[in-house]
Design an enzyme around this catalytic site. Structure first.
Site, mmCIF file in Angstrom:
data_model
loop_
_atom_site.group_PDB
_atom_site.id
_atom_site.type_symbol
_atom_site.label_atom_id
_atom_site.label_comp_id
_atom_site.label_asym_id
_atom_site.label_seq_id
_atom_site.Cartn_x
_atom_site.Cartn_y
_atom_site.Cartn_z
ATOM 1 N N ASP A 13 63.774 -14.352 92.081
ATOM 2 C CA ASP A 13 62.909 -15.190 92.756
ATOM 3 C C ASP A 13 62.871 -16.292 92.091
ATOM 4 O OD1 ASP A 13 62.886 -13.291 94.925
ATOM 5 O OD2 ASP A 13 60.866 -12.428 94.157
ATOM 6 N N LYS A 16 67.187 -19.353 92.831
ATOM 7 C CA LYS A 16 68.616 -19.268 92.652
ATOM 8 C C LYS A 16 69.238 -19.862 93.936
ATOM 9 C CE LYS A 16 68.513 -14.697 92.117
ATOM 10 N NZ LYS A 16 67.076 -14.567 92.051
ATOM 11 N N ASN A 38 68.549 -6.707 99.508
ATOM 12 C CA ASN A 38 67.280 -6.884 98.750
ATOM 13 C C ASN A 38 66.950 -8.277 98.092
ATOM 14 O OD1 ASN A 38 69.475 -6.584 97.062
ATOM 15 N ND2 ASN A 38 68.801 -5.386 95.540
ATOM 16 N N ALA A 39 68.175 -9.065 98.187
ATOM 17 C CA ALA A 39 68.042 -10.281 97.895
ATOM 18 C C ALA A 39 67.320 -11.250 98.909
ATOM 19 C CB ALA A 39 69.139 -10.896 97.420
ATOM 20 N N THR A 42 66.020 -18.617 99.253
ATOM 21 C CA THR A 42 65.474 -19.559 100.224
ATOM 22 C C THR A 42 66.475 -21.128 99.726
ATOM 23 O OG1 THR A 42 63.382 -18.875 99.802
ATOM 24 C CG2 THR A 42 63.662 -20.876 101.138
ATOM 25 N N GLY A 303 57.847 -9.890 102.209
ATOM 26 C CA GLY A 303 56.691 -10.580 102.210
ATOM 27 C C GLY A 303 55.497 -10.179 101.230
ATOM 28 N N ARG A 306 53.769 -11.681 94.992
ATOM 29 C CA ARG A 306 54.391 -11.531 93.868
ATOM 30 C C ARG A 306 53.174 -11.660 92.679
ATOM 31 N NH1 ARG A 306 58.792 -16.130 95.244
ATOM 32 N NH2 ARG A 306 60.088 -14.823 96.592
ATOM 33 N N ASP A 334 56.747 -28.513 89.172
ATOM 34 C CA ASP A 334 55.540 -29.052 90.069
ATOM 35 C C ASP A 334 54.699 -28.152 90.241
ATOM 36 O OD1 ASP A 334 58.003 -27.650 91.638
ATOM 37 O OD2 ASP A 334 56.445 -28.077 93.338
HETATM 38 P P1 GDP Z 1 65.703 -16.795 94.329
HETATM 39 O O1 GDP Z 1 65.449 -15.363 95.210
HETATM 40 O O2 GDP Z 1 65.764 -16.958 93.187
HETATM 41 O O3 GDP Z 1 66.594 -17.544 95.420
HETATM 42 O O4 GDP Z 1 64.399 -17.313 94.952
HETATM 43 P P2 GDP Z 1 63.280 -17.411 96.159
HETATM 44 O O5 GDP Z 1 64.164 -18.116 97.421
HETATM 45 O O6 GDP Z 1 63.194 -15.737 96.574
HETATM 46 O O7 GDP Z 1 61.935 -17.847 95.647
HETATM 47 C C1 GDP Z 1 61.660 -19.129 95.290
HETATM 48 C C2 GDP Z 1 60.718 -19.957 95.973
HETATM 49 O O8 GDP Z 1 60.487 -21.192 95.350
HETATM 50 C C3 GDP Z 1 61.482 -20.752 97.544
HETATM 51 O O9 GDP Z 1 60.340 -20.335 98.380
HETATM 52 C C4 GDP Z 1 62.036 -21.802 97.179
HETATM 53 O O10 GDP Z 1 62.015 -22.618 98.207
HETATM 54 C C5 GDP Z 1 60.819 -22.502 96.233
HETATM 55 N N1 GDP Z 1 61.404 -23.397 95.284
HETATM 56 C C6 GDP Z 1 62.576 -23.266 94.544
HETATM 57 N N2 GDP Z 1 62.287 -24.268 93.554
HETATM 58 C C7 GDP Z 1 61.313 -24.863 93.693
HETATM 59 C C8 GDP Z 1 60.520 -26.140 93.053
HETATM 60 O O11 GDP Z 1 61.116 -26.634 92.113
HETATM 61 N N3 GDP Z 1 59.239 -26.216 93.430
HETATM 62 C C9 GDP Z 1 58.546 -25.674 94.651
HETATM 63 N N4 GDP Z 1 57.614 -25.951 94.620
HETATM 64 N N5 GDP Z 1 59.381 -24.601 94.940
HETATM 65 C C10 GDP Z 1 60.594 -24.441 94.466
HETATM 66 P P1 IMO Z 2 66.392 -11.996 94.525
HETATM 67 O O1 IMO Z 2 67.937 -12.215 94.671
HETATM 68 C C1 IMO Z 2 62.904 -9.845 93.024
HETATM 69 C C2 IMO Z 2 63.199 -5.794 92.728
HETATM 70 C C3 IMO Z 2 62.331 -4.824 93.478
HETATM 71 C C4 IMO Z 2 62.150 -3.601 92.812
HETATM 72 C C5 IMO Z 2 63.422 -3.424 92.081
HETATM 73 C C6 IMO Z 2 64.089 -2.446 92.834
HETATM 74 O O2 IMO Z 2 65.656 -12.512 95.716
HETATM 75 O O3 IMO Z 2 65.777 -12.538 93.234
HETATM 76 P P2 IMO Z 2 65.636 -2.380 94.988
HETATM 77 O O4 IMO Z 2 65.199 -2.677 96.267
HETATM 78 O O5 IMO Z 2 66.823 -3.411 94.489
HETATM 79 O O6 IMO Z 2 66.260 -0.959 94.713
HETATM 80 O O7 IMO Z 2 64.199 -2.653 93.883
HETATM 81 O O8 IMO Z 2 63.845 -4.636 92.024
HETATM 82 N N1 IMO Z 2 63.975 -6.725 93.381
HETATM 83 C C7 IMO Z 2 63.744 -7.922 93.554
HETATM 84 N N2 IMO Z 2 62.732 -8.775 92.861
HETATM 85 N N3 IMO Z 2 63.890 -10.512 93.694
HETATM 86 C C8 IMO Z 2 64.784 -9.939 94.169
HETATM 87 O O9 IMO Z 2 65.967 -10.325 94.660
HETATM 88 C C9 IMO Z 2 64.936 -8.509 94.088
HETATM 89 N N4 IMO Z 2 65.784 -7.484 94.689
HETATM 90 C C10 IMO Z 2 65.230 -6.254 94.025
HETATM 91 O O10 IMO Z 2 60.979 -5.468 93.915
HETATM 92 O O11 IMO Z 2 61.116 -4.006 91.695
HETATM 93 MG MG MG Z 3 64.343 -14.184 96.100
#
Ligand code: GDP
Ligand code: IMO
Ligand code: MG
Length: 427
Positions: A13, A16, A38-39, A42, A303, A306, A334
């Protein structure tokens, strides 16, 4: 440029999806090489917000060919729902290619994921319950079903029969869950197969041909380095190789093509699920409330709220080593604008020893106490900054401090969730 790998440098999270979308314009192909739904990635651009679980985040660009490669695990229903969602939003999925060698998440994988977590009780991993671990388990045990099995109903049925001989007793006798019939599964999966067939491709050969034709590939990692099955905080990890090395195994492309490895890290850190987390801030601390609410730190997939913590430079340095990072993107800078002072963990105290690296033994890491340096905050809105020089001095110093500790240049800085809210510093 031929191939760049983008990986999470923390526990997932990191943003990426946003950074993949941002730099996709330079590439012809964006490839998911491991993990499954699992990923939750956004992407926010042109006023549209997408939450993607399987399809690569480059989908918003017409010139990109998205590829779901062999190292992934695919829940067909989730894939088709995502395809439908994208088409509804006006994004064509016609170019999508799916590897015939990717493994299929079956209904019993989801059941077993939940049952195994329930059995672990207070020792649960906190998985996403999407069946990821059990699917990779079957892959390693050589009893998994692959996307190519969907091309032949007889083969598919035979493999389901063989799998159920083992799965049904486990479901009913060990976990007291209902068994499956072959017909029940085949009826459902044959319907998916009809829709998935046109997307199936020999993605390894397809990507190698693209490289021969001087095309550029971006590998989009899911999860993060500390969730890697080998290099993460085992057993509190996911079941795939989410670090950069996974990209070549998970796609069939040679190592020689990769010339850039971009690590993504938040300006602080979060984790979902259980496991050690040295810089975690306790829930009743005001700092945790700020990071959760201002950072919107709720899982895209589940949901779940974190867990939040201060930036851990030891972990990012470790990620730099494991992945061979050439560049670092720092996201969500930010979110730190609210703080008078900001902590950065530079080492751990474990008993009377100080560690500048991730301790080799799990039980030492579980008891690691962070050693912090406290830096002044900037207390101003930076979401409008588009160049490094626009940032307040304290924010620049924060980035420079992080860069020195990681030993990797910070090439990209994100100052908001939108594609435009980004500083391309050295990219
Ligand atoms: P990912 O799994 O690595 O792609 O990340 P997620 O999408 O699960 O979580 C990142 C969250 O941070 C999302 O809601 C993005 O829209 C938000 N986000 C990403 N970069 C920024 C940033 O620089 N500032 C803020 N405020 N939100 C960001
Ligand atoms: P993105 O790509 C954050 C975590 C789960 C759990 C562990 C194992 O959005 O960064 P799983 O269902 O993969 O067997 O769960 O890994 N986990 C993540 N945590 N971001 C993710 O993906 C995750 N994918 C799995 O919360 O701790
Ligand atoms: Mg994510």
């Amino acid at each position: 440029m031929p191939a760049t790998v983008l990986v999470g440098a923390q526990w997932g999270d990191e943003g990426k999806g946003k950074i993949t979308d941002l730099i996709s314009s330079d590439f012809d192909y964006v490839v998911r090489y491991q993990g499954g739904n699992n990923a939750g990635h956004t992407v926010i651009a042109d006023g549209k917000k997408l939450a993607l679980h399987l399809i690569p985040s480059g989908i918003m660009y017409d010139h990109i060919t998205p590829v779901i490669a062999n190292g992934t695990v695919i829940d067909p229903k989730v894939l088709l729902d995502e395809i439908d969602m994208l088409e509804r939003e006006g994004f064509s999925t016609e170019r999508l290619k799916i590897s015939g060698n990717a493994h299929i998440i079956m209904p019993y994988h989801r059941d077993l994921d939940g049952a195994s977590e329930h059995r672990l009780g207070k020792n649960e991993i906190g998985t996403t319950l999407r069946g990821i671990g059990p699917c990779y388990q079957d892959k390693a045990a050589r009893i998994g079903l692959r996307i190519q099995d969907m091309l032949d109903e007889d083969i598919f049925r035979e493999k389901v029969e063989a799998a159920l001989v083992e799965k049904n007793p486990i479901l009913s006798k060990i976990y007291k869950l209902p068994e499956y019939t072959v017909e029940q599964i085949c009826d459902e999966y044959f319907a998916y197969a009809k829709r998935i067939k046109p997307y199936i491709e020999e993605t390894g050969r397809f990507l190698n041909e693209a490289l021969n034709n001087k095309k550029n590939i971006l590998f989009e990692g899911a999860q993060g380095t500390l969730l890697d099955i080998d290099h993460g905080t085992y057993p509190f990890v996911t079941s795939s190789s989410c670090s950069a090395g996974g990209s070549v195994i998970g796609s069939g492309v040679g190592i020689k093509h990769i010339n850039r490895v971009l690590g993504i890290a938040k300006a602080y850190i979060t984790r979902v699920g259980a496991g050690p987390f040295p810089t975690e801030i306790s829930l009743d601390d005001e700092a945790s409330k700020i990071l959760t609410e201002v950072g919107g730190e709720y899982g895209v997939t589940t949901g779940r709220k974190r867990r939040t913590g201060w930036y851990d430079a030891v972990i990012v340095k470790y990620a730099a080593e494991v992945n061979g990072l050439t560049d670092l993107a720092i996201t969500k800078l930010d979110v730190l604008s609210e703080f008078d002072t900001i902590k950065v963990c530079t080492a751990y105290k474990c008993g009377d020893r100080t560690y500048n690296t991730v301790p080799e033994h799990q039980s030492i890491f579980h008891h690691a106490e962070p050693v912090y340096t406290e830096l002044p905050g900037w207390k101003s809105d930076i979401t409008g900054c588009r160049s490094f020089y626009d940032l307040p001095r304290e924010a620049k110093d924060y980035i420079d401090f992080i860069e020195d500790l990681a030993g990797v240049k910070v090439s990209i800085i994100a100052v908001g969730p939108d594609r435009e809210q980004t500083i391309l510093r050295r990219w």
